[in-house]
Design an enzyme around this catalytic site. Structure first.
Site, PDB file in Angstrom:
ATOM      1  N   ARG A 101       0.894  -1.184   0.000  1.00  0.00           N
ATOM      2  CA  ARG A 101       0.000   0.000   0.000  1.00  0.00           C
ATOM      3  C   ARG A 101       0.919   1.216   0.000  1.00  0.00           C
ATOM      4  O   ARG A 101       1.719   1.395   0.925  1.00  0.00           O
ATOM      5  CB  ARG A 101      -0.915   0.000   1.228  1.00  0.00           C
ATOM      6  CG  ARG A 101      -1.685   1.307   1.387  1.00  0.00           C
ATOM      7  CD  ARG A 101      -2.770   1.255   2.435  1.00  0.00           C
ATOM      8  NE  ARG A 101      -3.927   0.507   1.955  1.00  0.00           N
ATOM      9  CZ  ARG A 101      -5.131   0.539   2.534  1.00  0.00           C
ATOM     10  NH1 ARG A 101      -5.339   1.270   3.617  1.00  0.00           N
ATOM     11  NH2 ARG A 101      -6.132  -0.172   2.042  1.00  0.00           N
ATOM     12  N   HIS A 128      -7.501   0.889  -6.259  1.00  0.00           N
ATOM     13  CA  HIS A 128      -7.692  -0.003  -5.104  1.00  0.00           C
ATOM     14  C   HIS A 128      -8.356  -1.290  -5.625  1.00  0.00           C
ATOM     15  O   HIS A 128      -9.531  -1.548  -5.359  1.00  0.00           O
ATOM     16  CB  HIS A 128      -8.554   0.696  -4.051  1.00  0.00           C
ATOM     17  CG  HIS A 128      -8.507   0.067  -2.700  1.00  0.00           C
ATOM     18  ND1 HIS A 128      -7.718  -1.032  -2.399  1.00  0.00           N
ATOM     19  CD2 HIS A 128      -9.149   0.379  -1.528  1.00  0.00           C
ATOM     20  CE1 HIS A 128      -7.881  -1.358  -1.128  1.00  0.00           C
ATOM     21  NE2 HIS A 128      -8.743  -0.515  -0.584  1.00  0.00           N
ATOM     22  N   GLN A 131     -10.182  -3.973  -3.333  1.00  0.00           N
ATOM     23  CA  GLN A 131     -11.461  -3.465  -2.870  1.00  0.00           C
ATOM     24  C   GLN A 131     -12.545  -3.688  -3.937  1.00  0.00           C
ATOM     25  O   GLN A 131     -13.598  -4.247  -3.660  1.00  0.00           O
ATOM     26  CB  GLN A 131     -11.339  -1.957  -2.565  1.00  0.00           C
ATOM     27  CG  GLN A 131     -12.622  -1.322  -2.102  1.00  0.00           C
ATOM     28  CD  GLN A 131     -13.047  -1.823  -0.733  1.00  0.00           C
ATOM     29  OE1 GLN A 131     -12.279  -1.790   0.206  1.00  0.00           O
ATOM     30  NE2 GLN A 131     -14.271  -2.301  -0.616  1.00  0.00           N
ATOM     31  N   ASP A 223     -17.506   6.693  -0.988  1.00  0.00           N
ATOM     32  CA  ASP A 223     -16.206   6.615  -0.328  1.00  0.00           C
ATOM     33  C   ASP A 223     -15.956   7.988   0.311  1.00  0.00           C
ATOM     34  O   ASP A 223     -16.667   8.956  -0.005  1.00  0.00           O
ATOM     35  CB  ASP A 223     -15.126   6.280  -1.386  1.00  0.00           C
ATOM     36  CG  ASP A 223     -13.734   6.119  -0.799  1.00  0.00           C
ATOM     37  OD1 ASP A 223     -13.600   5.986   0.437  1.00  0.00           O
ATOM     38  OD2 ASP A 223     -12.760   6.134  -1.584  1.00  0.00           O
ATOM     39  N   CYS A 263     -16.689   1.413   0.974  1.00  0.00           N
ATOM     40  CA  CYS A 263     -15.479   0.609   1.155  1.00  0.00           C
ATOM     41  C   CYS A 263     -14.964   0.658   2.588  1.00  0.00           C
ATOM     42  O   CYS A 263     -14.239  -0.245   3.007  1.00  0.00           O
ATOM     43  CB  CYS A 263     -14.402   1.068   0.188  1.00  0.00           C
ATOM     44  SG  CYS A 263     -14.039   2.831   0.325  1.00  0.00           S
ATOM     45  N   ARG A 291     -13.720  -8.943   1.543  1.00  0.00           N
ATOM     46  CA  ARG A 291     -12.311  -8.629   1.277  1.00  0.00           C
ATOM     47  C   ARG A 291     -11.453  -9.862   1.599  1.00  0.00           C
ATOM     48  O   ARG A 291     -10.536 -10.203   0.873  1.00  0.00           O
ATOM     49  CB  ARG A 291     -11.845  -7.438   2.137  1.00  0.00           C
ATOM     50  CG  ARG A 291     -12.516  -6.104   1.837  1.00  0.00           C
ATOM     51  CD  ARG A 291     -12.090  -5.528   0.504  1.00  0.00           C
ATOM     52  NE  ARG A 291     -10.650  -5.471   0.357  1.00  0.00           N
ATOM     53  CZ  ARG A 291      -9.870  -4.478   0.818  1.00  0.00           C
ATOM     54  NH1 ARG A 291     -10.411  -3.459   1.409  1.00  0.00           N
ATOM     55  NH2 ARG A 291      -8.568  -4.503   0.619  1.00  0.00           N
TER      56      ARG A 291
END
Ligand code: CP
Ligand code: NVA
Length: 307
Positions: A101, A128, A131, A223, A263, A291
């Site tokens: 990340r 992402h 996700q 988001d 998310c 996830r």
């Protein structure tokens, strides 16, 4: 599949479906996969905070019989203490995969280029993908198929929105995106997604008003308005996004029974109200759970298939 998982745009529709089929098997009978990655080790390098991504990769790897090492930014200091290239080459001698990340997308491209082992994108400023894969899998659990289903993304045309553009256009899920004009998704990514959409039959539409985008929605998605690294812009963004909140009034404009996704982490009272995120329409925590299952499938596909 390619060596690395950096972007959903690199997956074919068949590969996406294979990942989802494996995810369902793992979700249904996790114990059947308890030795799938025995002896395998992944290194997690997180330059930004994380709850879901880091925990689900660590838990997932353990449940597959492998192990993970979490390396914080202070320890690794990507590009500061030593070059990304040297880190990639060193880790490739010790572990079987790297989950990264980071901020600039070019960092992960460099890591993938220099590592001889799989590199997985755990979020960059641009994308992402883990996700969005879990998101589309979650939509698939709730509808018989993706055809004629519309997901409306309301908010910032950011990393999550970009990965949803690739995921929806590849799988054939209609996507409406409503953002303030200044925060529209990258035109380059939209252009690429439109090419994929032509093949899959997905309809991709961009709006600058939330109301317009939610009319035909089966699923509403949002988001945060200020992503990690944009904290200094939070106050200005709050003003610019004030008409893009998912609240009860907006939800009433969508199809009856419209599902709600986020998310996470959520800034309750900003992009989404408590009333909506805690309502029966919300599938936010199913989404968070998925996830884990989806990432286990990705890990098996990238690390396990070599055996
Ligand atoms: N959705 C998500 O990636 O959460 P984290 O930032 O907590 O990992
Ligand atoms: N857009 C958000 C996603 C968090 C999972 C961010 O980058 O902070």
């Amino acid at each position: 599949m390619k060596k690395d998982f950096i972007s959903i745009k690199d997956l074919t529709q068949e590969e996406l479906k294979e990942i989802f089929e494996l995810t369902s098997k793992i979700k249904q009978s996790p114990h059947k996969f308890s030795t799938s990655l025995s002896g395998e080790i992944i290194a997690l390098i997180f330059e930004k905070p994380s709850c879901r991504t880091q925990v689900s990769f660590e838990v997932g790897m353990y449940q597959l019989g492998g192990m993970s090492l979490s390396l914080g930014p202070e320890q690794i200091k990507l590009g500061l203490r030593e070059s990304t290239q040297d880190i990639a080459r060193t880790l490739s001698r010790y572990v079987n995969g790297i989950v990264l990340r980071t901020f600039a997308h070019k960092n992960i491209l460099k890591m993938a280029e220099c590592a001889s082992i799989p590199v997985i994108n755990a979020l960059t400023d641009l994308l992402h993908p883990c996700q969005a894969l879990a998101d589309i899998y979650t939509v698939g659990e709730n509808f018989r198929n993706f055809k004629d289903i519309t997901l409306s993304f309301i908010g910032d045309g950011n990393n999550v929105c970009h990965s949803l553009l690739f995921a929806c256009s590849k799988i054939g899920l209609n996507l409406n995106i409503a953002t303030p004009a200044k925060y529209a998704p990258s035109p380059e990514i939209v252009k690429e997604a439109l090419v994929f959409a032509k093949k899959s039959g997905a309809k991709i539409k961009l709006f600058n008003q939330a109301k317009e985008a939610v009319k035909a929605a089966d699923v509403l998605y949002t988001d945060v308005w200020a992503s990690m690294g944009q904290e200094a812009e939070a106050t200005a963004r709050k003003k610019q996004f004030s008409k893009f909140q998912i609240n009860k009034k907006l939800l009433l404009l969508a199809k009856k029974g419209c599902l709600v996704m986020h998310c996470l982490p959520a800034h309750r009272g900003e992009e989404i109200t408590d009333e909506v995120i805690d309502s029966n329409n919300s599938i936010v925590f199913d989404q968070a759970e998925n996830r884990l299952h989806v990432q286990k499938a990705i890990l098996i596909k990238l690390l396990g298939d070599k055996k």
